[in-house]
Write a protein that holds these residues in place. Structure first.
Motif, PDB file in Angstrom:
ATOM      1  N   GLU A  41       0.825  -1.205   0.000  1.00 24.21           N
ATOM      2  CA  GLU A  41       0.000   0.000   0.000  1.00 24.21           C
ATOM      3  C   GLU A  41       0.861   1.257   0.000  1.00 24.21           C
ATOM      4  OE1 GLU A  41      -3.323   2.471  -0.014  1.00 24.21           O
ATOM      5  OE2 GLU A  41      -3.161   0.319  -0.422  1.00 24.21           O
ATOM      6  N   ALA A  42       1.923   1.263   0.801  1.00 26.95           N
ATOM      7  CA  ALA A  42       2.804   2.431   0.870  1.00 26.95           C
ATOM      8  C   ALA A  42       3.518   2.664  -0.463  1.00 26.95           C
ATOM      9  CB  ALA A  42       3.818   2.246   1.997  1.00 26.95           C
ATOM     10  N   ASN A  44       2.564   1.698  -3.496  1.00 25.36           N
ATOM     11  CA  ASN A  44       1.604   2.147  -4.511  1.00 25.36           C
ATOM     12  C   ASN A  44       1.277   3.628  -4.347  1.00 25.36           C
ATOM     13  OD1 ASN A  44       1.261  -0.214  -6.024  1.00 25.36           O
ATOM     14  ND2 ASN A  44      -0.275  -1.037  -4.622  1.00 25.36           N
ATOM     15  N   ARG A  45       1.118   4.066  -3.109  1.00 19.57           N
ATOM     16  CA  ARG A  45       0.808   5.483  -2.869  1.00 19.57           C
ATOM     17  C   ARG A  45       1.987   6.362  -3.278  1.00 19.57           C
ATOM     18  NH1 ARG A  45      -2.505   6.174   2.839  1.00 19.57           N
ATOM     19  NH2 ARG A  45      -4.112   4.598   2.451  1.00 19.57           N
ATOM     20  N   ALA A  46       3.203   5.912  -2.960  1.00 17.33           N
ATOM     21  CA  ALA A  46       4.394   6.699  -3.320  1.00 17.33           C
ATOM     22  C   ALA A  46       4.548   6.814  -4.833  1.00 17.33           C
ATOM     23  CB  ALA A  46       5.634   6.054  -2.702  1.00 17.33           C
ATOM     24  N   ARG A  48       2.154   6.664  -7.090  1.00 13.61           N
ATOM     25  CA  ARG A  48       1.125   7.582  -7.595  1.00 13.61           C
ATOM     26  C   ARG A  48       1.515   9.034  -7.335  1.00 13.61           C
ATOM     27  NH1 ARG A  48      -2.527   3.630  -5.482  1.00 13.61           N
ATOM     28  NH2 ARG A  48      -2.867   4.893  -3.600  1.00 13.61           N
ATOM     29  N   MET A  49       2.033   9.276  -6.156  1.00 15.18           N
ATOM     30  CA  MET A  49       2.443  10.638  -5.791  1.00 15.18           C
ATOM     31  C   MET A  49       3.571  11.130  -6.688  1.00 15.18           C
ATOM     32  SD  MET A  49       3.656  11.821  -2.014  1.00 15.18           S
ATOM     33  CE  MET A  49       4.262  13.468  -1.667  1.00 15.18           C
ATOM     34  N   ARG A 283       5.763  11.751   5.496  1.00 16.13           N
ATOM     35  CA  ARG A 283       4.430  11.818   4.878  1.00 16.13           C
ATOM     36  C   ARG A 283       3.533  12.783   5.641  1.00 16.13           C
ATOM     37  NH1 ARG A 283      -0.988  11.161   6.618  1.00 16.13           N
ATOM     38  NH2 ARG A 283      -2.257  10.469   4.854  1.00 16.13           N
ATOM     39  N   HIS A 287       1.855  16.485   4.313  1.00 11.27           N
ATOM     40  CA  HIS A 287       0.437  16.819   4.284  1.00 11.27           C
ATOM     41  C   HIS A 287       0.081  17.953   5.239  1.00 11.27           C
ATOM     42  CE1 HIS A 287      -1.026  13.852   1.441  1.00 11.27           C
ATOM     43  NE2 HIS A 287      -0.208  12.975   1.980  1.00 11.27           N
ATOM     44  N   ARG A 321       2.208  20.911  -3.520  1.00 10.90           N
ATOM     45  CA  ARG A 321       0.804  20.593  -3.288  1.00 10.90           C
ATOM     46  C   ARG A 321      -0.093  21.643  -3.921  1.00 10.90           C
ATOM     47  NH1 ARG A 321      -0.004  21.420   1.847  1.00 10.90           N
ATOM     48  NH2 ARG A 321      -1.598  19.894   2.331  1.00 10.90           N
ATOM     49  N   GLU A 325      -5.420  20.173  -2.814  1.00 13.62           N
ATOM     50  CA  GLU A 325      -4.820  19.216  -1.874  1.00 13.62           C
ATOM     51  C   GLU A 325      -4.663  19.836  -0.500  1.00 13.62           C
ATOM     52  OE1 GLU A 325      -2.059  16.434  -4.783  1.00 13.62           O
ATOM     53  OE2 GLU A 325      -1.298  18.393  -4.123  1.00 13.62           O
ATOM     54  N   ASP A 329      -6.531  18.527   2.969  1.00 18.23           N
ATOM     55  CA  ASP A 329      -5.805  18.122   4.170  1.00 18.23           C
ATOM     56  C   ASP A 329      -6.249  18.888   5.412  1.00 18.23           C
ATOM     57  OD1 ASP A 329      -4.340  16.192   2.876  1.00 18.23           O
ATOM     58  OD2 ASP A 329      -2.670  17.530   2.389  1.00 18.23           O
TER      59      ASP A 329
END
Length: 333
Positions: A41-42, A44-46, A48-49, A283, A287, A321, A325, A329
């Motif tokens: 999961e981590a 995949n998120r990285a 995408r980012m 992270r 945010h 950002r 975004e 947040d």
């Protein structure tokens, strides 16, 4: 109070300990989730980012001390589910809480080496320490949490030449092995009915000793890394220490003279998440609008072994950002 009841300890004593270490809550996975699940999961998120496709990734370095299965690296499993190429570098790095910084060090050196894989590469820290805790060991049971965090690194345009300031410093002291460890299940003390009865498959910690050497070792690594990078703390925007204990964090900042308002802390609701501690802090800081592009940060960690390290790192390439975004947040979750 429910934690005190679970531990069969006085509520006053439990609250005092939690206040000293700075932890009010931490997250544990459900029983069916393993370390690789969080890592996937981590990662995949990285990706995408960073706007990177899985098929572009040259390597995944996994810092962890809690593999899904004893002796079996999680990196191949992470690679398979993320969908990166079959031919690449997929390694676990086992340096306990220093796993993320150790993996980052290897990835940086691989990318710049003529014998390396090139970029982009992914570094992930992932641990599920809740599976190695016992209520009979309150000094660890109340402290450790589960998490994963990942970053993507690559060679990119660096208009301010901040990459020239990258510096790492590591060290080790094997005389402290039994101050923070899982006694049984390895080759020294194999699993047996006796080790299970004696609760030897959970994390044991000599808290007072760990606190003493951890602070000293991280201080030395920070000062050496800063000297290698030829920077002062005036050049560093943030200090990201391993989120293990609030007293250690505050004591370290005081020892080295780093401004407290620029010491990042998220231990209050995360706890000690081992190798995930630093990427998770990065992270959260991002945010919160605190981690910005084109600055220098310094990070440090310590862990079982004992292992310790620090790194001066540029934030070149951190995505800016958007207004949407930032607004998102601000909305309470």
């Amino acid at each position: 109070d429910h934690i005190a009841d679970f531990l069969n300890k006085p509520a006053k004593a439990v609250k005092k300990l939690m206040k000293n270490v700075g932890i009010e809550s931490r997250n544990w996975t459900e029983e069916e989730y393993a370390t690789s699940d969080l890592a996937v999961e981590a990662v995949n998120r990285a990706l995408r980012m960073a706007n990177i496709r899985p098929e572009e990734v040259k390597a995944i370095w996994c810092g962890t001390m809690t593999e899904d299965y004893p002796g079996v690296p999680i990196a191949p499993s992470v690679k398979e589910r993320v969908g990166t190429p079959r031919m690449g570098v997929y390694f676990d790095i086992s340096t306990a809480c220093v796993g993320f910084l150790s993996s980052l060090y290897i990835a940086y050196n691989d990318i710049v080496s003529p014998y390396g894989q090139g970029g982009p590469q992914v570094v992930v820290g992932s641990d599920t320490l809740s599976k190695f805790l016992s209520p009979n060991k309150r000094e660890t049971f109340m402290v450790f949490g589960d998490a994963a965090g990942a970053v993507v690194i690559d060679t990119i345009s660096d208009k301010n030449s901040l990459s020239a300031k990258i510096a790492f410093q590591f060290g080790a002291d094997g005389s402290h092995v039994e101050d923070l460890y899982i006694p049984a299940g390895g080759s020294r003390i194999p699993t047996s009915e006796e080790t299970i009865r004696n609760n030897q498959h959970c994390i044991w910690m000599n808290g007072k000793m760990v606190k003493k050497y951890a602070q000293n070792d991280m201080r030395e690594c920070i000062m050496r890394a800063a000297a290698k990078a030829d920077v002062t703390f005036g050049d560093i925007m943030w200090l990201f220490p391993h989120q293990a204990n609030l007293e250690i964090i505050d004591g370290l900042a005081k020892d080295i003279g780093f401004p407290r308002e620029r010491v990042y802390k998220n231990i209050k609701h995360k706890g000690n998440t081992s190798s995930a501690s630093i990427p998770l802090a990065l992270r959260d800081a991002y945010h919160e609008g605190k981690l910005l592009p084109d600055e220098l940060i310094i990070s440090c960690s310590f862990g079982a072994g004992s292992e310790f390290g620090a790194a001066v790192l540029p934030t070149v390439g951190v995505p800016r950002r958007t207004t949407a975004e930032r607004i998102r947040d601000l909305i309470p979750h």
